[in-house]
Design a protein around this motif. Sequence first.
Motif, mmCIF file in Angstrom:
data_model
loop_
_atom_site.group_PDB
_atom_site.id
_atom_site.type_symbol
_atom_site.label_atom_id
_atom_site.label_comp_id
_atom_site.label_asym_id
_atom_site.label_seq_id
_atom_site.Cartn_x
_atom_site.Cartn_y
_atom_site.Cartn_z
ATOM 1 N N UNK A 333 57.959 -70.860 41.114
ATOM 2 C CA UNK A 333 57.527 -69.593 40.941
ATOM 3 C C UNK A 333 57.997 -69.258 39.479
ATOM 4 N N UNK A 334 59.150 -69.836 39.058
ATOM 5 C CA UNK A 334 59.437 -69.530 37.813
ATOM 6 C C UNK A 334 58.704 -70.084 36.654
ATOM 7 N N UNK A 335 58.296 -71.330 37.030
ATOM 8 C CA UNK A 335 57.111 -72.159 36.128
ATOM 9 C C UNK A 335 55.960 -71.323 36.041
ATOM 10 N N UNK A 336 55.485 -70.837 37.341
ATOM 11 C CA UNK A 336 54.367 -69.881 37.136
ATOM 12 C C UNK A 336 54.421 -68.680 36.269
ATOM 13 N N UNK A 337 55.449 -68.017 36.783
ATOM 14 C CA UNK A 337 55.625 -66.811 35.750
ATOM 15 C C UNK A 337 55.485 -66.829 34.291
#
Length: 489
Positions: A333-337
């Motif tokens: 999720x962090x990488x996607x953001x």
Amino acid sequence: MSVVQSVDNVALLPAYLAAGTAVLVLLVDLILARPAATVAAAVTGALATAAGAAVVGSGPQRRTFCVGADCSFVFGGRAALVAAVVALLTLGVLALAGPLLRAGDTPVGEFCFLLACSMTGGVVLGAAGDLITLIVAVETLTLPLYVLVGLRRGSLAGAEAAVTFFVVSVVATTVTLLGAALLYAATGALHLGRVGATLAERPDLLDLPLTTVAVALVVAGLAFKVAAVPFHAWAPATYDGAPLPVAAYLSTASKLGGVVALLAVVQQALPAAVTGPVLALLAVLTMTVGNLVALRQRRTVRLLAWSSVAQAGYILAPLGVLALADAEARAGAYAAAVAYAVFFVLLELAAFAGVVALRPAGADGGRLDDLRGAARRHPWIGGALAFALVGLAGLPPGLAGLFAKVTVVRSLLVGELGLLAVVVALNAVLGLAYYLRVAALLYARPTVTVGEQTAGRPVGAVAAALGVATTLAVLVGFAPQLVLDLAGG
């Protein structure tokens, strides 16, 4: 007992190059007093900063200003990605500012110096490892923009936008600082990792009103920087009153900085069980309000500003996973953001470059009707602008925007937030209405003759910036996994 901090000058190289650019611009402007030399110094420094970030980031993660396991500056893949993107955005804005600087209403030396100072804050921000470094970096990124927004001589709209931006941003900074102080009082730590570890080891701290207020203030203060609803009201007025190149920087580098700061505290310091639902709600409100209000806009920059608010909602959406998913899903999720933010700022820069190229030198963004038939008169410029708008909508051939939205939806599905994924998909469909409307307007038959059109002739530097931004958007569209890998680092 004395405490000795380690210092790794290689890790600090990108920050040295960015700060050195500001000093070099100041000296060149003072000694040579030639606008061309001043701009050349700023361009050279930004290129060196991007190259330095790429070189240092290609190796193992480097840490400096460390006391034990706690470090104030951590330069890895994500920090290198942020630093390189901020430097490239600075280059793009320098190119877009060519007509504005040549018009003589904006002092060249001050403009380039302030832009280089802001770039320095963006470079440091990606590697910040404690609350003090993080907040100082955010303010170093933001503070020069107060002046840049109102730097154009004789512009009442610019002065009003600068005052609006200054007042709101100072309030946001005060709120963030108060939240950081309360967080320090509750945990006794400043390093992000140490704050997170303390809250994890002592769950009783989460029941204290002091901790709850601290978390709320930090999230609210940084949400102002991202222009998330309900902390968004400053963005449309500021973007529309600022010179177009400065509005482009606000919508790209400044927003990227706010996203990186918010991600840093959420990922490392704040409790996921508290922040996850709050950020999910903020994401839903931000994307929905941004898209609905963008549908009603008739001025070009205001439409881009409200669409930028909606895009902030898409960036925040993956963070709703925090309270529900396992560690691997949270990392995704962090990488996607971060990846979505990178995809977005490249396409947004291309969109602003297209508007600058199709407007008279030094003019504001004008009304949407001013762009009617622009692609018929300037096929390449109009086509690139249409490509950027289609990419922001998430449609092919704008692969960067398409993969960005797919990445966000996939992270939500992995985190078992199917309802939020549906909201993202519905808002993406809603966004199609205004993005495609503007793209179609570019190819519509003009209502007046060509001789009566107000669009200016594209300037070489602006056309080059548009081409480079579009090319980068295409390249990252073909390499989404590379961006995701760097974002995860």
